[in-house]
Design an enzyme around this catalytic site. Structure first.
Site, mmCIF file in Angstrom:
data_model
loop_
_atom_site.group_PDB
_atom_site.id
_atom_site.type_symbol
_atom_site.label_atom_id
_atom_site.label_comp_id
_atom_site.label_asym_id
_atom_site.label_seq_id
_atom_site.Cartn_x
_atom_site.Cartn_y
_atom_site.Cartn_z
ATOM 1 N N THR A 36 0.809 -1.217 0.000
ATOM 2 C CA THR A 36 0.000 0.000 0.000
ATOM 3 C C THR A 36 0.843 1.268 0.000
ATOM 4 O OG1 THR A 36 -1.630 -1.216 1.277
ATOM 5 C CG2 THR A 36 -1.850 1.160 1.298
ATOM 6 N N THR A 42 4.350 -21.196 21.171
ATOM 7 C CA THR A 42 3.040 -20.910 21.762
ATOM 8 C C THR A 42 2.160 -20.087 20.823
ATOM 9 O OG1 THR A 42 1.835 -19.810 23.549
ATOM 10 C CG2 THR A 42 4.016 -18.938 23.050
ATOM 11 N N GLN A 43 0.863 -20.331 20.888
ATOM 12 C CA GLN A 43 -0.039 -19.501 20.078
ATOM 13 C C GLN A 43 -0.365 -18.181 20.786
ATOM 14 O OE1 GLN A 43 -4.125 -21.486 20.143
ATOM 15 N NE2 GLN A 43 -2.922 -23.172 19.379
ATOM 16 N N SER A 76 1.130 -10.400 0.167
ATOM 17 C CA SER A 76 0.579 -11.765 0.277
ATOM 18 C C SER A 76 1.208 -12.669 -0.778
ATOM 19 C CB SER A 76 -0.932 -11.746 0.077
ATOM 20 O OG SER A 76 -1.509 -10.931 1.044
ATOM 21 N N ASP A 82 1.755 -7.193 -3.885
ATOM 22 C CA ASP A 82 1.020 -7.190 -2.630
ATOM 23 C C ASP A 82 1.780 -8.226 -1.801
ATOM 24 O OD1 ASP A 82 -2.186 -6.810 -1.533
ATOM 25 O OD2 ASP A 82 -0.917 -8.364 -0.641
ATOM 26 N N ASP A 87 1.287 -6.895 5.324
ATOM 27 C CA ASP A 87 0.700 -8.199 5.657
ATOM 28 C C ASP A 87 1.732 -9.272 6.014
ATOM 29 O OD1 ASP A 87 -1.746 -7.063 5.275
ATOM 30 O OD2 ASP A 87 -2.152 -8.010 3.347
HETATM 31 N N1 ASP Z 1 -2.129 -6.014 1.322
HETATM 32 C C1 ASP Z 1 -1.079 -5.054 1.508
HETATM 33 C C2 ASP Z 1 0.240 -5.792 1.470
HETATM 34 O O1 ASP Z 1 0.630 -6.387 2.425
HETATM 35 C C3 ASP Z 1 -1.258 -4.301 2.778
HETATM 36 C C4 ASP Z 1 -0.182 -3.278 3.037
HETATM 37 O O2 ASP Z 1 0.554 -2.886 2.167
HETATM 38 O O3 ASP Z 1 -0.053 -2.860 4.176
HETATM 39 O O4 ASP Z 1 0.897 -5.763 0.453
#
Ligand code: ASP
Length: 341
Positions: free
Chosen positions: A15, A277-278, A61, A59, A92
């Site tokens: 972002t 641990t969680q 992810s 992104d 993320d």
């Molecule tokens: N979905 C975005 C990412 O991790 C969120 C961010 O940039 O904070 O790339």
């Protein structure tokens, strides 16, 4: 002029690197070559900034080990020319990337600071400017000609953390990260306060970049009612070489015979089983309760106060290094980059 720090700003995506087209309301990637023009505040900083942008911003992810190798290689290639590196990254998976880079970059003597933002840099209420400007300022800090910060960090919302101690805890608040088991390395208020006592000791050895990562691992989060077949499917899967068991509280797990036998079988097959641990804060204490004595007896690896993100990173790194079965447990249980007690 000659003492000004030189910073390489690496834009991987996320972002932070977007601006809103106010006519259409659409978010689009920012042209990083025009960074200084768009954020004139950067030219007031007492450092020189060069930028390098991924041509295919991600992104986070979509981050994977190949991207980590790319970032680590950029640091390696430009290590001599620059005093510090700021990596712009989606929030993320930023804690995973910070953790894995900490292991990949052995003997780091310069700062590598990951940062990002919750709102795009072009947004009126953005948190991106503060994060970016302060991350660069911290990366530029020098004392007696040497960088003050000499490790992989994550900077977000007025705090600099050891990267491999962080977890993303909030998808909404500007304070998106926490480091529950380790204090911040620096805090930005009216003054920039560096907590020198928490910084890693300096290594005098040359930088060594490890690019072999083995991702044949699994994370199993326990929950009351989890079945044998589900755990077995992951833990005994032929491809899986190491498993992170996310246990309850201080490292506790069911004492049922089937559960104990599964772990025994996995270990007998040469797989590494790590107890993490969680809980977001605190530590595994194997043997403290009856519900963890069996894990201790089976020689499950004690993840102590490591985060799951850092455990994932450490497993990929140690497996990639080909660490042998005899020493694997001992090495995992030893702090290599300040990731655990
Ligand atoms: N979905 C975005 C990412 O991790 C969120 C961010 O940039 O904070 O790339």
């Amino acid at each position: 002029m000659k003492n000004r720090s030189k910073i390489l700003l690496i834009y991987t995506g996320g972002t932070i690197g977007m601006i809103k087209d106010y006519k259409t309301g659409v978010l689009r990637a920012f042209d990083f070559d025009k960074l200084l023009m768009r954020i004139p505040e950067l030219s007031h900083l007492d450092c020189e900034i060069d930028t390098y942008a991924f041509e295919d911003p991600l992104d986070s992810s979509n981050m994977d080990p190949d991207h980590w190798v790319r970032i680590a290689s950029l640091v390696e290639e430009h290590y001599k020319q620059y005093d510090g590196f700021v990596v712009l990254h989606g929030s993320d998976t930023m804690s995973y990337s910070a953790s894995v880079l900490s292991f990949m970059l052995e003997n780091l003597a310069k700062p590598v600071i990951l940062t990002g933002s919750q709102l795009p840099i072009g947004d009126l209420r953005t948190d991106a400017k503060e994060n970016l400007i302060t991350a660069i300022e911290i990366a530029s800090l020098k004392k007696n000609g040497r960088s003050v910060i000499r490790e992989v960090c994550l900077y977000f919302e007025y705090k600099l953390y050891r990267g491999n101690r962080t977890t993303k805890i909030n998808a909404e608040h500007f304070e998106a990260f926490a480091s529950m088991n380790f204090p911040p390395l620096a805090e930005s208020g009216v003054h920039l306060k560096v907590n020198h006592q928490y910084l890693l000791p300096t290594s005098k050895k040359p930088l060594k970049v490890h690019k072999e990562l083995d991702n044949r691992i699994a994370v199993i989060k326990l929950f009351p009612g989890i079945t044998r077949s589900v755990i077995a499917a992951l833990m005994l899967h032929a491809e899986v070489r190491a498993v992170i068991l996310e246990t309850y509280g201080a490292g506790n797990a069911p004492t049922s015979t089937w559960f104990t036998e599964l772990i025994e079988e996995a270990i007998a097959q040469g797989k590494h089983v790590v107890n993490v641990t969680q809980c977001s804060g605190g530590s595994v204490m194997m043997g403290h309760y009856e519900t963890s004595s069996h894990l201790k007896r089976l020689k499950v690896i004690n993840g102590k106060d490591i985060t799951t993100e850092a455990a994932v990173a450490k497993l990929m790194y140690l497996l990639g290094q080909g660490v042998g079965p005899k020493v694997f447990k001992t090495i995992f249980e030893t702090s290599l980059r300040g990731e655990m007690v």
